[in-house]
Design an enzyme around this catalytic site. Sequence first.
Site, PDB file in Angstrom:
ATOM      1  CG  ASP A 243       8.032  -3.007   5.791  1.00 40.78           C
ATOM      2  OD1 ASP A 243       6.950  -3.704   5.596  1.00 40.78           O
ATOM      3  OD2 ASP A 243       7.983  -1.525   5.565  1.00 40.78           O
ATOM      4  CD  GLU A 244       4.016  -5.368   9.550  1.00 36.13           C
ATOM      5  OE1 GLU A 244       3.873  -6.259   9.802  1.00 36.13           O
ATOM      6  OE2 GLU A 244       3.432  -4.357   9.333  1.00 36.13           O
TER       7      GLU A 244
END
Length: 279
Positions: free
Chosen positions: A198-199
């Site tokens: 999720d980066e």
Amino acid sequence: MTITEYLEKQRTSVLLVVGAVLFVMVAIGDYLTHTNFVVEFAPFYLVPVTFFSWFMGKRAGVAVVLTSIAISFFIRLRLVPAAIAYWDVLVLFALYMSATLLMAHLKRLYERERQLSRIDPLTMVENRRAFLESAARARNFSDRRRALLSIAYIDLDDFKHWNDHLGHSTGDEILAAAAAAIRNALRPTDVVARIGGDEFAMLLPETDKETASRALDRVRLELERTMRERRWSVTFSIGLVSFSPPLGSVLEMIKAADQTMYAAKSLGKNRVEQRDVAV
């Protein structure tokens, strides 16, 4: 690095010189073998033909084909009857043109596959590998021009909770929507990539602290609007670092942005933490 990758990084003038040398060598070999030994050397024209077709494009390949045919014809016309010379060049023309068209088609497929290998299939933004390549080019440019460079790291707060609570399919939708929102808020010259999980990372070339801060304001507004429209209570922690030349390695710069993002998370999440760094 393969020889193809190495040559693709060279200037057009260098490729022209290399291709011309190959062509002249083959033409000399064709002349010498036919005038002294009557040995068929024409297939070796495929070397410069395919070289130009791959590195310079189909038009350049066709131009080399026509030049090769003309030279082959005049060499053979001195040694064999005209009818045989015409037949030979007709066969060679078909061979060379087939090679040119095939090479141009392969190059298109190669470029397409290479582009796909640089794109994250879920979010349709660049992947980590592509981001590292883009950052390396931007770093080199900044060092040469003494220009500032900014990198931002974005993390979705508590994404595991949302992924487990809403389901993995919705989690994928959140990631895709976030990537699109970031991309829409940035300039065409900026780069956004999904680094992993999720980066996301943003590369802002030739961007100082104030300009980068304004860019992140646009990104945050677009992310908030996107999440609000879909009724997702997802927030974001962002770390922004502006670098002054001389720059360190790309990995050092990315690490600094990543650490700044984690500082934003430790300070309460849903915020932007900004730093100036000379590495």
